[in-house]
Design an enzyme around this catalytic site. Sequence first.
Site, short mmCIF file in Angstrom:
data_model
loop_
_atom_site.label_atom_id
_atom_site.label_comp_id
_atom_site.label_asym_id
_atom_site.label_seq_id
_atom_site.Cartn_x
_atom_site.Cartn_y
_atom_site.Cartn_z
CB SER A 1 -2.11 1.43 -1.02
OG SER A 1 -2.09 2.83 -1.23
CG ASN B 1 3.08 -5.27 6.38
OD1 ASN B 1 2.41 -4.25 6.52
ND2 ASN B 1 4.41 -5.25 6.50
N GLY C 1 8.36 -0.17 10.06
CA GLY C 1 7.07 0.39 9.70
C GLY C 1 5.89 -0.32 10.32
CB ALA D 1 7.61 -8.43 10.69
CE1 TYR E 1 7.22 0.09 -13.41
CE2 TYR E 1 8.66 2.01 -13.30
CZ TYR E 1 8.03 0.94 -12.69
OH TYR E 1 8.22 0.72 -11.34
CG LEU F 1 7.38 -11.44 0.00
CD1 LEU F 1 6.73 -10.26 0.69
CD2 LEU F 1 6.37 -12.56 -0.23
#
Length: 313
Positions: free
Chosen positions: A170, A115, A40, A37, A192, A89
């Site tokens: 997305s 988010n 963006g 947060a 990858y 995260l």
Amino acid sequence: MWLFSRKGSSGFSGYSTAEEVTQEIIGNGLTAIVTGATSGIGAETARVLALRGVHVIMAVRNMAAARDVKEVMERDIPSAKIDAMELDLSSMASVRKFASEFNSSGLPLNLLINNAGIMATPFMLSKDGIELQFATNHLGHFLLTNLLLERMKRTALDSNREGRIINVSSRRHQLSYPEGIRFGKINDPTGYHSLSAYGQSKLANVLHANELARRLKEDGVEITANSVHPGVVDTDIFRHHSLFRGLVNLVGQLIVKSVQQGAATTCYVALHPNVKGVCGKYFGDCDITKASSQSNDADLARKLWDFSTDLVK
């Protein structure tokens, strides 16, 4: 492209902003956690929720940046209730610490907005030895949601108000690896591809929301889980993608949404009464929209759930 979007059944379109889609909605008494947060669409989501009276917990990696953002929001919205808590995260230890501290705070939890995200990074492993985009975009949110779910269930029961979980995905979820999720090769640098790995993590966001929705319905709890596509928004997430960065610099607003428009669908699904009871859906431009066939594969969703459970122990 969002530029040519028309108003859907919700009455909103790709042009609509987060403030417009939540106009006249009162969020007093609600508490929300918004990951990522400080910039963006995460920052705009937090700002608009606070504007509508929601107590916002900014779950962020950079606490110094969070203090600056919080200061601006509180200056612009004198009635705002905003707090910041540290969360990385990509680290399971950090996720567990955050969840433990929040659960010990005694605060209710009505809204969980997953988010935060990174995009198109070179191949890297997280602190737990997991491919970084998968670890950050999916696995961290998967663990966070599981650790906060009992608090959300208790809040929904005590308040008699529906809880809502939103995974920000997305449209790129449609362009994962051919097999969807590379279960046996998540941490393998062989083959990858940075954008395919991003697509894989965003596919995981939709699959996670869908399987969570199924489980919530099965449990009969007043909590919904949905995923959203914010649109192509010009934010720092493109810092590892020089081609798109250059394209944005050339044509700008012709192909991308503003941050205010990018946060609209998240805020709509979080607060709008029209979404009450809607669960296991994929939203774009504030309307239910079509997701990929892979994201609607129930067997794949269950397999990802079990795989993720094993990874987070």
